[in-house]
Design a protein around this motif. Structure first.
Motif, PDB file in Angstrom:
ATOM      1  N   ILE A  64       0.842  -1.201   0.000  1.00  0.00           N
ATOM      2  CA  ILE A  64       0.000   0.000   0.000  1.00  0.00           C
ATOM      3  C   ILE A  64       0.871   1.243   0.000  1.00  0.00           C
ATOM      4  O   ILE A  64       0.586   2.219  -0.705  1.00  0.00           O
ATOM      5  N   ALA A  65       1.952   1.243   0.775  1.00  0.00           N
ATOM      6  CA  ALA A  65       2.857   2.391   0.810  1.00  0.00           C
ATOM      7  C   ALA A  65       3.520   2.616  -0.545  1.00  0.00           C
ATOM      8  O   ALA A  65       3.636   3.762  -1.005  1.00  0.00           O
ATOM      9  N   ALA A  66       3.937   1.550  -1.215  1.00  0.00           N
ATOM     10  CA  ALA A  66       4.551   1.676  -2.531  1.00  0.00           C
ATOM     11  C   ALA A  66       3.542   2.171  -3.555  1.00  0.00           C
ATOM     12  O   ALA A  66       3.859   3.027  -4.388  1.00  0.00           O
ATOM     13  N   THR A  67       2.321   1.667  -3.486  1.00  0.00           N
ATOM     14  CA  THR A  67       1.265   2.126  -4.392  1.00  0.00           C
ATOM     15  C   THR A  67       0.951   3.590  -4.148  1.00  0.00           C
ATOM     16  O   THR A  67       0.778   4.368  -5.089  1.00  0.00           O
ATOM     17  N   GLY A  68       0.900   3.987  -2.891  1.00  0.00           N
ATOM     18  CA  GLY A  68       0.655   5.386  -2.563  1.00  0.00           C
ATOM     19  C   GLY A  68       1.757   6.297  -3.082  1.00  0.00           C
ATOM     20  O   GLY A  68       1.476   7.401  -3.572  1.00  0.00           O
ATOM     21  N   ALA A  69       2.999   5.855  -2.989  1.00  0.00           N
ATOM     22  CA  ALA A  69       4.112   6.655  -3.495  1.00  0.00           C
ATOM     23  C   ALA A  69       4.023   6.817  -5.013  1.00  0.00           C
ATOM     24  O   ALA A  69       4.240   7.918  -5.542  1.00  0.00           O
ATOM     25  N   VAL A  70       3.694   5.746  -5.700  1.00  0.00           N
ATOM     26  CA  VAL A  70       3.563   5.823  -7.156  1.00  0.00           C
ATOM     27  C   VAL A  70       2.395   6.735  -7.536  1.00  0.00           C
ATOM     28  O   VAL A  70       2.509   7.554  -8.456  1.00  0.00           O
ATOM     29  N   LEU A  71       1.284   6.626  -6.833  1.00  0.00           N
ATOM     30  CA  LEU A  71       0.139   7.492  -7.120  1.00  0.00           C
ATOM     31  C   LEU A  71       0.466   8.959  -6.840  1.00  0.00           C
ATOM     32  O   LEU A  71       0.039   9.846  -7.587  1.00  0.00           O
ATOM     33  N   TRP A  72       1.222   9.225  -5.784  1.00  0.00           N
ATOM     34  CA  TRP A  72       1.596  10.598  -5.468  1.00  0.00           C
ATOM     35  C   TRP A  72       2.484  11.184  -6.568  1.00  0.00           C
ATOM     36  O   TRP A  72       2.286  12.327  -6.983  1.00  0.00           O
ATOM     37  N   VAL A  73       3.421  10.417  -7.059  1.00  0.00           N
ATOM     38  CA  VAL A  73       4.269  10.898  -8.163  1.00  0.00           C
ATOM     39  C   VAL A  73       3.424  11.128  -9.413  1.00  0.00           C
ATOM     40  O   VAL A  73       3.621  12.106 -10.136  1.00  0.00           O
ATOM     41  N   ALA A  74       2.456  10.249  -9.671  1.00  0.00           N
ATOM     42  CA  ALA A  74       1.570  10.428 -10.827  1.00  0.00           C
ATOM     43  C   ALA A  74       0.753  11.708 -10.695  1.00  0.00           C
ATOM     44  O   ALA A  74       0.575  12.450 -11.676  1.00  0.00           O
ATOM     45  N   ILE A  75       0.271  12.004  -9.498  1.00  0.00           N
ATOM     46  CA  ILE A  75      -0.475  13.247  -9.279  1.00  0.00           C
ATOM     47  C   ILE A  75       0.422  14.455  -9.519  1.00  0.00           C
ATOM     48  O   ILE A  75       0.001  15.438 -10.158  1.00  0.00           O
ATOM     49  N   LEU A  76       1.651  14.401  -9.042  1.00  0.00           N
ATOM     50  CA  LEU A  76       2.574  15.519  -9.251  1.00  0.00           C
ATOM     51  C   LEU A  76       2.872  15.735 -10.735  1.00  0.00           C
ATOM     52  O   LEU A  76       2.897  16.874 -11.214  1.00  0.00           O
ATOM     53  N   PHE A  77       3.075  14.658 -11.475  1.00  0.00           N
ATOM     54  CA  PHE A  77       3.306  14.782 -12.917  1.00  0.00           C
ATOM     55  C   PHE A  77       2.061  15.323 -13.624  1.00  0.00           C
ATOM     56  O   PHE A  77       2.161  16.150 -14.526  1.00  0.00           O
ATOM     57  N   LEU A  78       0.894  14.844 -13.219  1.00  0.00           N
ATOM     58  CA  LEU A  78      -0.347  15.314 -13.826  1.00  0.00           C
ATOM     59  C   LEU A  78      -0.541  16.811 -13.592  1.00  0.00           C
ATOM     60  O   LEU A  78      -0.853  17.556 -14.523  1.00  0.00           O
ATOM     61  N   LEU A  79      -0.339  17.257 -12.375  1.00  0.00           N
ATOM     62  CA  LEU A  79      -0.506  18.676 -12.076  1.00  0.00           C
ATOM     63  C   LEU A  79       0.551  19.529 -12.773  1.00  0.00           C
ATOM     64  O   LEU A  79       0.245  20.638 -13.232  1.00  0.00           O
ATOM     65  N   SER A  80       1.768  19.022 -12.889  1.00  0.00           N
ATOM     66  CA  SER A  80       2.803  19.760 -13.626  1.00  0.00           C
ATOM     67  C   SER A  80       2.449  19.856 -15.101  1.00  0.00           C
ATOM     68  O   SER A  80       2.619  20.911 -15.725  1.00  0.00           O
ATOM     69  N   GLY A  81       1.942  18.772 -15.660  1.00  0.00           N
ATOM     70  CA  GLY A  81       1.530  18.792 -17.056  1.00  0.00           C
ATOM     71  C   GLY A  81       0.370  19.740 -17.294  1.00  0.00           C
ATOM     72  O   GLY A  81       0.333  20.464 -18.291  1.00  0.00           O
ATOM     73  N   LEU A  82      -0.588  19.769 -16.373  1.00  0.00           N
ATOM     74  CA  LEU A  82      -1.708  20.694 -16.505  1.00  0.00           C
ATOM     75  C   LEU A  82      -1.243  22.143 -16.417  1.00  0.00           C
ATOM     76  O   LEU A  82      -1.780  23.015 -17.099  1.00  0.00           O
ATOM     77  N   ASP A  83      -0.260  22.400 -15.585  1.00  0.00           N
ATOM     78  CA  ASP A  83       0.278  23.750 -15.480  1.00  0.00           C
ATOM     79  C   ASP A  83       0.910  24.187 -16.808  1.00  0.00           C
ATOM     80  O   ASP A  83       0.695  25.303 -17.270  1.00  0.00           O
ATOM     81  N   ILE A  84       1.650  23.289 -17.413  1.00  0.00           N
ATOM     82  CA  ILE A  84       2.286  23.618 -18.699  1.00  0.00           C
ATOM     83  C   ILE A  84       1.239  23.835 -19.783  1.00  0.00           C
ATOM     84  O   ILE A  84       1.321  24.778 -20.575  1.00  0.00           O
ATOM     85  N   VAL A  85       0.218  22.990 -19.810  1.00  0.00           N
ATOM     86  CA  VAL A  85      -0.820  23.103 -20.835  1.00  0.00           C
ATOM     87  C   VAL A  85      -1.616  24.394 -20.668  1.00  0.00           C
ATOM     88  O   VAL A  85      -1.917  25.081 -21.652  1.00  0.00           O
ATOM     89  N   THR A  86      -1.951  24.748 -19.441  1.00  0.00           N
ATOM     90  CA  THR A  86      -2.772  25.954 -19.241  1.00  0.00           C
ATOM     91  C   THR A  86      -2.005  27.233 -19.439  1.00  0.00           C
ATOM     92  O   THR A  86      -2.614  28.288 -19.636  1.00  0.00           O
ATOM     93  N   ARG A  87      -0.696  27.199 -19.405  1.00  0.00           N
ATOM     94  CA  ARG A  87       0.090  28.406 -19.672  1.00  0.00           C
ATOM     95  C   ARG A  87       0.192  28.685 -21.162  1.00  0.00           C
ATOM     96  O   ARG A  87       0.616  29.748 -21.569  1.00  0.00           O
ATOM     97  N   GLY A  88      -0.153  27.708 -21.987  1.00  0.00           N
ATOM     98  CA  GLY A  88      -0.151  27.920 -23.429  1.00  0.00           C
ATOM     99  C   GLY A  88       1.229  27.891 -24.055  1.00  0.00           C
ATOM    100  O   GLY A  88       1.491  28.531 -25.049  1.00  0.00           O
ATOM    101  N   LEU A  89       2.129  27.134 -23.450  1.00  0.00           N
ATOM    102  CA  LEU A  89       3.488  27.054 -24.001  1.00  0.00           C
ATOM    103  C   LEU A  89       3.489  26.172 -25.170  1.00  0.00           C
ATOM    104  O   LEU A  89       3.555  25.456 -25.787  1.00  0.00           O
TER     105      LEU A  89
END
Length: 89
Positions: A64-89
């Protein structure tokens, strides 16, 4: 299956995935190449986590801890990608 045979088969699978990475980097471009690279990288990471980090031998809490760590990294990548997309770069 003996431990040495198991390690050898995982190593062979990782080498096959490495070859798939090289081939896909030469043949695939754009978003298809990115998707293929991410799927291959996910498969390699899963093999390393499951066999070499011994997650298959651990109890439920470590999994569960390993799955949570992977999900947390996925959330961080998703939010970073959304930030790049919404800035219109």
């Amino acid at each position: 299956m003996p431990k040495a045979m198991q390690i050898l088969s995982v190593w062979l699978a990782l080498m096959a995935l490495l070859a798939a990475t090289v081939v896909s980097s030469m043949l695939l471009r754009g978003s298809v190449g990115l998707a293929a690279s991410l799927v291959i990288a996910l498969a390699k990471a899963a093999l390393v986590f499951w066999f070499f980090m011994h997650l298959r031998e651990e109890n439920g809490l470590a999994r569960i801890a390993a799955t949570g760590a992977v999900l947390w990294v996925a959330i961080l990548f998703l939010l970073s990608g959304l930030d790049i997309v919404t800035r219109g770069l």
